[in-house]
Design an enzyme around this catalytic site. Structure first.
Site, PDB file in Angstrom:
ATOM      1  CD  GLU B   4      12.227   4.174   6.363  1.00  0.00           C
ATOM      2  OE1 GLU B   4      11.784   3.019   6.193  1.00  0.00           O
ATOM      3  OE2 GLU B   4      13.429   4.410   6.609  1.00  0.00           O
ATOM      4  CD  GLU B   7       2.997   2.504   5.515  1.00  0.00           C
ATOM      5  OE1 GLU B   7       3.113   1.416   6.120  1.00  0.00           O
ATOM      6  OE2 GLU B   7       2.530   2.619   4.376  1.00  0.00           O
ATOM      7  CB  SER B  57       0.623   6.960   3.964  1.00  0.00           C
ATOM      8  OG  SER B  57       1.905   6.392   3.734  1.00  0.00           O
ATOM      9  CB  CYS B  71       5.467   6.408   4.351  1.00  0.00           C
ATOM     10  SG  CYS B  71       4.972   7.272   2.847  1.00  0.00           S
ATOM     11  CB  SER B 207      -1.160   6.021  -2.322  1.00  0.00           C
ATOM     12  OG  SER B 207       0.026   6.138  -1.582  1.00  0.00           O
ATOM     13  CG  HIS B 220       0.159   3.461   1.330  1.00  0.00           C
ATOM     14  ND1 HIS B 220      -0.317   4.566   0.670  1.00  0.00           N
ATOM     15  CD2 HIS B 220      -0.685   3.246   2.357  1.00  0.00           C
ATOM     16  CE1 HIS B 220      -1.408   5.009   1.287  1.00  0.00           C
ATOM     17  NE2 HIS B 220      -1.658   4.228   2.320  1.00  0.00           N
TER      18      HIS B 220
END
Lengths: 309, 309
Positions: B4, B7, B57, B71, B207, B220
């Protein structure tokens, strides 16, 4: 006041060796419906079909096929698995199990992936998703063994989100009546020659089953303010009739976004002002259905909702 | 291979009576991050800001503010509540807690509604949603006590879904390098004068934290095939710089759909071929931020995915 309108749906076709499904009786179907965590509210019948309005959507039973559609937080897959316990898997010609993306998937008792993992243990199958996970999408499972749908074996679906305008305002009001809904949606005109069986829910909500010979049409209205939803589907193979019905429903209900799904059916989308086509696809399932998926949205401003804390 | 990307995000501003947040030390922030079920991977520092790349993140800490973005299946609200245990609620000037719709909300440990119910017990607040539940939407909670954001207190976000094209192809490949990503995304040009700290994840993912005085920019990349996602945000109030960065990122990453969020910031969306604006709204939060929300999509065909069973 949240209610999930978005539906799970199954169509099961049995072989000629299976018992006649209509002969299984009311108690049999009550049991299947209860396993799906729904209830039978009313029924209508003709020579070809038994139609049941459910507490959450509809059930249609023919001699060799049944179609069950359930909304809310129902467990349709449990109903299907119960059916497969009663009717040996060897008597199954085809199972097609479908789920549209929900407004609130976290409130659902299971995901599509959960459901098909269980179905797949009993009946091997294939599964597809059309559309994107961050927007509208439609999941389809079907059994893997050979099946060839007849070209006239059609389904045409129209799924409408965030209805607006005067008819929507009426449907969102408490105290609506069956006659009031029928008149505003012009159901007698739209479904001429059909036998109608409908139900107004408390505090709001409306379901219609309509049957004419082997053909069904069904309409379900979930008018809740922040997540209104109306679904229509039919197995009538007449493109002309379907185009007319889709066009009228869009005019009357003015949804912000909508999907059209066709199984061996090619509805023509009327051009509407400010209509955008967000997605479109066509592909053929091994079981013989040409699937068409369209996703549309009006280019309207989107809303800001404040939450109650 | 699902991850996923979407965020959760919190920005906490403390009063002048609170301790200097940068002086709380590495162990303090490690503990906050761990309560959110993430880890600190690397850090960079300048006179105004400490920046941490996280396993999910980023975290930025200034003297009187911190911003954490997480996230995956993290529990950011637990990190916030842990912070509020350590720093008395009376020292809090503003908490702004935000969640974008996820690709797979059922996999999340909590919903936005769950999170804000817990925050609201400690710090009364207000919450909003912009966008529709059946598509892209953005949830925002902020504390209710008086606060007036300075007009230069800005955030500009670009959230991109389903990236395409040669740069996306590279980002989706295993074996990518930091230099390879920097070159393809032209990061030295986009973030001229910024100090860069970046990390390439296994098997894929990237990132970047970039700081320049009090300004941060963070990028990200979650490139997973069926649900790729790239987010960018900055507190740089320069419209010209932001417009340039947004324009270049859209050109390079060719997302199917994207959102632009502005807090006291008005990025101008470059016109792109076949770009449709699906949603737009602007409203003002009591805490002084003018919020802008835009949702765009390319009018591309949508894909059909088959599931593994």
């Amino acid at each position: 006041m949240f209610f999930e309108g978005s539906e799970k749906k199954v169509e099961v076709t049995v072989t000629e060796h299976a018992p006649n499904l209509r002969s299984l009786g009311h108690d049999f179907w009550t049991d299947i419906v209860e396993h799906s965590r729904a209830e039978i509210i009313s029924s209508s019948h003709n020579d070809a079909c038994d139609a049941y309005v459910l507490s959450e959507s509809s059930l249609f039973v023919w001699d060799r096929r049944f179609l069950m559609i359930t909304c809310g937080e129902t467990t349709l897959v449990d109903g299907v698995l119960r059916f497969l316990q009663e009717i040996s898997a060897s008597n199954i010609a085809l199972v097609r199990y479908q789920r549209k993306n929900e407004y609130r998937p976290r409130l659902q008792p299971s995901s599509f992936e959960d459901d098909i993992a269980r179905l797949h243990q009993v009946l091997p199958g294939k599964a597809f998703r059309v559309g994107y996970l961050d927007s509208h999408y439609y999941n389809i499972f079907h059994t893997a063994h050979p099946y060839q749908a007849h070209p006239d074996d059609t389904v045409c679906e129209l799924l409408m989100y965030h209805i607006c305008g005067p008819v929507a305002d009426y449907l969102k009001q408490q105290g609506q009546t069956r006659e009031g809904v029928r008149e505003r949606l012009q159901l007698h005109k739209l479904f001429e020659g059909y036998q109608l069986d409908d139900h107004v829910f408390e505090p709001v909500g409306y379901s219609l089953n309509a049957i004419r010979g082997p053909f069904y049409a069904t309409l379900h209205v979930t008018p809740q303010t922040t997540n209104s939803y109306v679904s229509f589907e039919t197995n009538n193979p007449s493109d002309a009739e379907n185009n007319h019905i889709l066009s009228r429903l869009l005019e009357l209900l003015q949804p912000v976004s909508w999907n059209v799904m066709g199984f061996n059916c090619q509805p023509v989308m009327p051009e509407r002002p400010n209509m955008m086509r967000l997605g479109a696809n066509e592909w053929t399932l091994d079981c013989g259905y040409r699937v068409l998926y369209h996703h549309y949205q009006q280019s309207d401003q989107c809303d800001v909702y404040s939450f109650d804390l």
